[in-house]
Design a protein around this motif. Structure first.
Motif, short mmCIF file in Angstrom:
data_model
loop_
_atom_site.label_atom_id
_atom_site.label_comp_id
_atom_site.label_asym_id
_atom_site.label_seq_id
_atom_site.Cartn_x
_atom_site.Cartn_y
_atom_site.Cartn_z
N ARG A 49 0.81 -1.20 0.00
CA ARG A 49 0.00 0.00 0.00
C ARG A 49 0.85 1.26 0.00
O ARG A 49 0.38 2.37 0.15
CB ARG A 49 -0.99 0.04 1.15
N SER A 53 1.05 8.58 -3.23
CA SER A 53 0.03 9.21 -2.41
C SER A 53 -0.41 10.50 -3.08
O SER A 53 0.21 11.51 -2.96
CB SER A 53 0.61 9.50 -1.04
N ARG A 62 -3.88 3.79 -3.25
CA ARG A 62 -3.88 3.36 -1.86
C ARG A 62 -5.04 2.41 -1.58
O ARG A 62 -4.89 1.39 -0.94
CB ARG A 62 -3.99 4.57 -0.94
N GLY A 249 2.56 13.71 8.04
CA GLY A 249 1.62 12.60 7.83
C GLY A 249 2.09 11.69 6.70
O GLY A 249 1.89 10.48 6.74
N HIS A 297 4.08 13.21 14.50
CA HIS A 297 2.82 13.56 13.82
C HIS A 297 1.72 13.87 14.84
O HIS A 297 0.95 14.81 14.68
CB HIS A 297 2.40 12.43 12.89
N GLN A 338 -10.64 16.85 11.77
CA GLN A 338 -9.42 16.23 11.25
C GLN A 338 -8.68 15.46 12.35
O GLN A 338 -8.20 14.36 12.14
CB GLN A 338 -8.51 17.31 10.62
N HIS A 358 -8.94 10.88 6.11
CA HIS A 358 -8.03 11.72 6.91
C HIS A 358 -7.10 12.51 5.98
O HIS A 358 -6.82 13.67 6.22
CB HIS A 358 -7.23 10.80 7.84
N GLN A 359 -6.66 11.88 4.89
CA GLN A 359 -5.80 12.61 3.94
C GLN A 359 -6.59 13.76 3.30
O GLN A 359 -6.10 14.88 3.22
CB GLN A 359 -5.28 11.66 2.86
C1 HEM Z 1 -3.98 19.01 11.99
C2 HEM Z 1 -3.99 17.74 12.18
C3 HEM Z 1 -3.55 16.68 11.20
C4 HEM Z 1 -3.25 16.76 9.86
C5 HEM Z 1 -3.25 18.00 8.96
C6 HEM Z 1 -2.90 15.43 9.42
C7 HEM Z 1 -2.52 15.09 8.15
C8 HEM Z 1 -2.15 13.83 7.73
C9 HEM Z 1 -1.72 13.48 6.39
C10 HEM Z 1 -1.62 14.43 5.20
C11 HEM Z 1 -1.44 12.16 6.39
C12 HEM Z 1 -0.89 11.36 5.20
C13 HEM Z 1 -2.01 10.64 4.53
C14 HEM Z 1 -1.55 9.88 3.32
O1 HEM Z 1 -0.66 10.32 2.59
O2 HEM Z 1 -2.15 8.87 3.05
C15 HEM Z 1 -1.69 11.65 7.72
C16 HEM Z 1 -1.53 10.33 8.10
C17 HEM Z 1 -1.87 9.86 9.33
N1 HEM Z 1 -2.30 10.58 10.43
FE1 HEM Z 1 -2.66 12.57 10.48
N2 HEM Z 1 -3.01 14.57 10.50
C18 HEM Z 1 -3.39 15.30 11.61
C19 HEM Z 1 -3.59 14.84 12.89
C20 HEM Z 1 -3.47 13.52 13.27
C21 HEM Z 1 -3.66 13.03 14.61
C22 HEM Z 1 -3.95 13.89 15.85
C23 HEM Z 1 -3.49 11.67 14.56
C24 HEM Z 1 -3.58 10.65 15.64
C25 HEM Z 1 -3.23 10.81 16.86
C26 HEM Z 1 -3.19 11.31 13.19
C27 HEM Z 1 -2.96 10.03 12.73
C28 HEM Z 1 -2.54 9.71 11.46
C29 HEM Z 1 -2.26 8.37 11.03
C30 HEM Z 1 -2.40 7.10 11.84
C31 HEM Z 1 -1.84 8.46 9.69
C32 HEM Z 1 -1.39 7.32 8.77
C33 HEM Z 1 -2.47 6.93 7.81
C34 HEM Z 1 -1.99 5.95 6.75
O3 HEM Z 1 -1.12 5.13 7.01
O4 HEM Z 1 -2.51 6.04 5.66
N3 HEM Z 1 -3.18 12.47 12.44
N4 HEM Z 1 -2.12 12.69 8.51
#
Ligand code: HEM
Length: 381
Positions: A49, A53, A62, A249, A297, A338, A358-359
């Motif tokens: 996976r 991206s 993905r 992220g 993150h 978010q 989430h993305q």
């Molecule tokens: C302003 C807050 C946040 C923003 C702008 C943000 C943004 C992002 C982005 C852009 C990705 C990459 C997604 C991808 O390329 O597939 C990501 C992945 C991730 N984020 Fe956040 N995030 C935020 C807050 C959080 C918080 C607070 C958590 C958990 C405590 C979190 C957990 C994760 C996880 C677990 C992933 C991995 C997802 C995957 O493997 O596809 N994020 N985030």
């Protein structure tokens, strides 16, 4: 608590459908079905996976784990899909030379290959379409003399960025096709290149949105008070923080670091996990240790939502036009959503639709922040 590296290995197995909520590997009652030849020395069988991206506005590699199915790239020739059975078999044979097939997909059939191939093909064709959507109107407006001098510079920069984005995409995919004889990891694209690809997509998107908003939104004549200057500076800093959080992220996604420490707010039983600085030299942890990448993150995500809350509270003391008020309130709402999505993604072991949402959420957040900046911008003299 499960250490980051053990947990990663464990959780990756969990992704094959045998979830064991927050348990260390040894205590889980389920045994994965083992094929020693592919599972030795930490090699894991997570479906691939680590794919390009892109910003999730259409079926993404993905979701379909298809990112490495097309093993070459030609701008024009690559538009023609295989037609006959022979052409398909030749394409499949090419794929079979690469690590994803050899390590993960050895029992894949031609029909299954066609599916992932078409998913990646539609991704790339969409990329070409986006490129054309920039270049064709730009050329037309240019010829008609409708572009001012500064707008010509802007249009050239945007078209250049679109082309760069395509090249970066291929550069990223190439890193997932390389043989790494010394690595026990599953084939995946480099997290550095994934972050560069996402980063440049975010820059392209932000620049396009900013240009559009500057042209379309009627500007307010705001009195340049000391408070407004401070609010504007604060809003700029917060937008930069959101950008950095989104970029971090990409490292989480690229390293599958969402599969270590699937608990919140603590990481396992600790606020600061033991293996935070397990790699040497220390700097390497920031980009390569899944535990540190996830920790960073989380911290950045919480810092972003805190900054946005402070920005909202501060903005209430400043007299603002209605549209700017709506923008700052929306920013707070999207930020809470978010963070909620991020935490749910983590607690539920990164289900793909939630991760994709989430993305997209990060894009919605960045857009709202840019909208606010645009509402607060200084009126031209
Ligand atoms: C302003 C807050 C946040 C923003 C702008 C943000 C943004 C992002 C982005 C852009 C990705 C990459 C997604 C991808 O390329 O597939 C990501 C992945 C991730 N984020 Fe956040 N995030 C935020 C807050 C959080 C918080 C607070 C958590 C958990 C405590 C979190 C957990 C994760 C996880 C677990 C992933 C991995 C997802 C995957 O493997 O596809 N994020 N985030």
């Amino acid at each position: 608590p499960t250490s980051g590296l053990e947990a990663r290995d464990w959780s990756i197995r969990g992704r094959q459908g045998m979830r064991c909520q927050a348990s260390p590997p040894s205590s889980c009652p389920l045994e994965p079905e083992e094929d020693p030849s592919v599972h030795t020395a930490g090699k894991t069988l997570e479906p691939q996976r680590s794919c390009p991206s892109t910003i999730e506005l259409r079926p993404s590699p993905r979701l379909t784990e298809s990112g490495l199915s097309m093993v070459d790239w030609h701008l024009v020739k690559g538009m023609k899909p295989p037609r006959t059975q022979r052409e398909w078999e030749a394409e499949f044979r090419k794929y079979q030379q690469f690590p994803e097939f050899k390590i993960l997909n050895r029992d894949m059939t031609l029909a299954e290959f066609k599916f992932i191939w078409y998913m990646e093909y539609s991704h790339r064709m969409w990329g070409r379409l986006v490129g054309l959507a920039y270049i064709v109107p730009a050329a037309y407006f240019w010829r008609k003399g409708w572009l001012s001098r500064p707008m010509k510079g802007c249009v050239l920069a945007l078209c250049g960025l679109v082309c760069f984005q395509g090249l970066l995409g291929w550069y990223m995919v190439k890193s997932g096709l390389e043989e790494k004889p010394d690595s026990y990891d599953i084939p995946r694209v480099s997290q550095y290149r994934l972050a560069a690809h996402l980063g440049s997509a975010l820059v392209l998107y932000s620049a396009s949105l900013w240009t559009g908003l500057s042209l379309l939104l009627p500007q307010h004549k705001l009195p340049e008070t000391h408070q407004l200057l401070r609010l504007r500076r604060f809003a700029h800093g917060t937008t930069a923080l959101i950008f950095l959080t989104a970029l971090s992220g990409a490292f989480v996604a690229g390293l599958d670091a969402g599969l270590v420490y699937n608990s919140f707010p603590k990481m396992g039983e600790r606020w600061i996990p033991d293996d935070l600085l397990a790699f040497s030299p220390v700097l390497k942890n920031i980009f390569e240790n899944p535990t540190t990448v996830q920790f960073d993150h989380r911290v950045l995500g919480i810092a972003s939502v805190s900054a946005i809350t402070a920005l909202y509270l501060f903005s209430r003391k400043v007299p603002l036009p209605r549209r700017a008020r709506i923008a700052v309130t929306s920013l707070l709402a999207v930020a809470c959503l978010q963070v909620g999505l991020g935490i749910s993604t983590l607690l539920l072991y990164v289900p793909t639709p939630l991760a994709a949402t989430h993305q997209s959420g990060s894009l919605a957040l960045l857009s709202t922040a840019l909208w606010l900046l645009s509402e607060l911008r200084r009126a031209p003299k």
